[in-house]
Scaffold this active site. Sequence first.
Site, short mmCIF file in Angstrom:
data_model
loop_
_atom_site.label_atom_id
_atom_site.label_comp_id
_atom_site.label_asym_id
_atom_site.label_seq_id
_atom_site.Cartn_x
_atom_site.Cartn_y
_atom_site.Cartn_z
CG ASP A 34 -1.95 -1.05 1.22
OD1 ASP A 34 -1.95 -1.84 0.24
OD2 ASP A 34 -2.78 -1.11 2.14
CE1 TYR A 35 5.68 5.21 2.88
CE2 TYR A 35 7.15 4.07 1.35
CZ TYR A 35 6.88 5.16 2.17
OH TYR A 35 7.77 6.18 2.27
CG ASP A 36 6.34 0.24 -2.48
OD1 ASP A 36 6.93 1.09 -1.77
OD2 ASP A 36 6.72 -0.94 -2.59
CG PHE A 37 -1.29 2.02 -4.84
CD1 PHE A 37 -1.47 1.33 -6.03
CD2 PHE A 37 -2.21 3.02 -4.51
CE1 PHE A 37 -2.53 1.63 -6.88
CE2 PHE A 37 -3.26 3.33 -5.35
CZ PHE A 37 -3.42 2.62 -6.54
CB SER A 83 -37.98 -3.65 -11.08
OG SER A 83 -39.28 -3.38 -11.55
CG LEU A 84 -35.27 -8.72 -12.21
CD1 LEU A 84 -34.25 -9.72 -11.69
CD2 LEU A 84 -35.46 -8.90 -13.71
CD GLU A 113 -26.30 -12.62 -12.81
OE1 GLU A 113 -27.41 -12.49 -13.36
OE2 GLU A 113 -25.35 -11.85 -12.99
CE LYS A 115 -34.10 -8.66 -6.20
NZ LYS A 115 -33.97 -7.52 -5.29
CG ASP A 117 -30.43 -5.07 0.12
OD1 ASP A 117 -31.09 -4.39 -0.70
OD2 ASP A 117 -30.74 -5.22 1.30
CD GLU A 172 -27.88 -3.58 -7.06
OE1 GLU A 172 -28.21 -3.68 -8.26
OE2 GLU A 172 -28.66 -3.27 -6.16
CE1 TYR A 224 -25.97 -7.53 -12.51
CE2 TYR A 224 -24.13 -7.41 -10.99
CZ TYR A 224 -25.46 -7.20 -11.26
OH TYR A 224 -26.28 -6.68 -10.29
CE LYS A 315 -37.72 -9.11 -2.50
NZ LYS A 315 -37.15 -7.80 -2.65
CB CYS A 409 -61.67 10.97 8.43
SG CYS A 409 -60.07 11.71 8.05
CB CYS A 412 -61.65 15.89 7.87
SG CYS A 412 -62.23 14.51 6.88
CB CYS A 427 -61.19 10.07 4.63
SG CYS A 427 -61.86 11.74 4.72
CB CYS A 433 -59.66 15.00 4.06
SG CYS A 433 -58.88 14.01 5.32
#
Length: 670
Positions: A34-37, A83-84, A113, A115, A117, A172, A224, A315, A409, A412, A427, A433
């Site tokens: 990481d240092y060299d990077f 959406s699926l 695959e 899903k 989140d 995602e 993907y 799901k 209600c 109201c 209502c 209202c």
Amino acid sequence: MNRKEAITRVAELTSSLNRHNHLYYVESNPEISDYDFDMMLNELQKIELEFPDLVTDHSPTKRVGGDITKKFDTVIHKYPMLSLANSYSKEEIEEWVNRAKKLVDGNLEYVCELKYDGVAIGIQYVNGKLKQAVTRGDGTQGENVTSNVKTIRSIPLTLQGDYPGDFEIRGEIFFPLDNFRKLNEQRRKNGDPEFANPRNTASGTLKMQDSKVVSDRGLDCFLYGVYGTGDLKPGHFETVQKVADWGFKIPSEKKRYIEKTTSVDGVMDFIMHWDEHRGQLPFEIDGIVIKVNQYHNQEELGYTAKSPRWAIAYKFKAERVESKLKSVVYQVGRTGAITPVANLQPIQLGGTTVKRASLHNADQIQKLDLHFEDSVYVEKGGEIIPKIVGVNLNERKPEAETVGFIDQCPECQTELIRREGEAQHYCPNEVGCPPQKKGKIEHFIGRKAMDIDGLGAETVDALFEGGLISNVADLYELTFDQVIGMDRMADRSANNLIDGVKASKEKPFHKVLFGLGIRFVGETVAKKLAKGLKSMEAISKASFDELVAVDEIGDKIAMSIQEYFLDERNRKIVERLIAYGLNLEVVEKEQASNVLEGKSFVVSGVFNAFSRPELKEMIEANGGKNVGSISKKTDFVLAGDKMGPSKLQKATDLGIKILSEDDFIALLNE
Ligand SMILES: [Zn+2]
């Protein structure tokens, strides 16, 4: 260092940093410390400081962030982000498979695959450089979050290998759980409130103005789905493997994040594996996505109005906890629908503290046979508010009283009604209202409707309570002086509000129509109505028969529209909107030519020069009509590669003229 040396060194460092970044973040196989990077990155930053004209949009220093985005522009998706459909059981997966098998020739392959989140993103690359990254938004248009996305290390700024010249890749963005915990730890130390869940935090992070903060938070991304390249490979699975060659981080096959199978058993095996092991993943998932692999099969299956037929989501069952019911309150929605809400003893569920749960309607309360102080089971599905799914009868006190339902209600005091065949109480005092009046305005300014900049629910609330507005038409009469007179309203915000309202006059007709909040007139229905009847005037005057003659408009919708326009007060509002200059009719797209006038087309297969949606657009722009399936009435079939053999046979049998892409172009030029 002179300029010439700087140019050479910038190139060396850029190439080296890109390579090591890929090794570290995509392949998890670093070759340097990481240092060299960091040393290399520092050197590049120094040179860029000295020679600012050498900074490119794709410099590895963009990873560190620093670009500030004041306002995220809205971008229309070239290909809608759909959406699926969801499923919850093996039976539903089997049904889906059987339906698919009926519609296609030959055997099907399936790709399973995870899903994720997270937040769906579409990223465009031109000539191997990251050009633009757009969130899903409402599926039709999203927000341009390019500067922030560039700070995500696993997303390449520059591609390698034989990538196409211009394409979009989707995937995602998610918050890795380790980084999420670190962030919360830091916030705890600083005395800041902790974030409740990784997905919402990822979504919020992507929309921060300062990309430096985004960079520090450490979001990650899997990519993907490739769009706009024609088919590089015969199937989705193969394409995903292919894009890894260009430098993308794809879901690992080895770790079983993605898998190809040919049977329902294979699909279920994948589902069961992850239902059991999802807790061990370094990120959150909420299910599994199953796609038909081969593109020509996908094309044959096509789409419903909302989602592709060639893919389905499974799901996972929601987590369930037990808590005590403290009280039941009744909320009045913008449509007047009454929703009973349970106040609960606060309890942890799915990483958040739950205090309230939805009870849906009177039937639900009755079905649960809910009593006060009951000990109830709470689940969190896809909804934001969890729901009560059962009662632990062992814990019920003998003297406990049944939870009833209200007659009036709570806002109201109007007598509630329950329409035939509906579960919800309403209502009926739509125009008087308060929450309904306010709700109508909130709906109107909402993102999917008029999307008015500088005006949010809180401001609507203040304007409404202050008596400055009581319906949507009033918005267009607001003045700067009125607005600036409100509490905590600065000059700039007041100006933004007035400008935003003015700019909303440019929104297309169907958005205004949807914005009115007529019962049952959702986004899709509004589009259909606008397309079918062309203007508000025509819709307001349409007979019942004329309304139901519009594609997908049924009795219920037609009646609701007529009911709306019968009310004098609604007509008045619409008249005022017309007077203020809003778009209350369809503005027709400019026609390129009418050489295809009266001709109907079926477009099928894979093409070289244009994508299918592009070809369809060209057909319409030249006066032609696109139809979904081949029939006697079809004039032409525009056939690309890999068109389904059964379709081809049908076209031949019916004697329909089959055009190649080149034939079609020639036809346009006639
Ligand atoms: Zn009311």
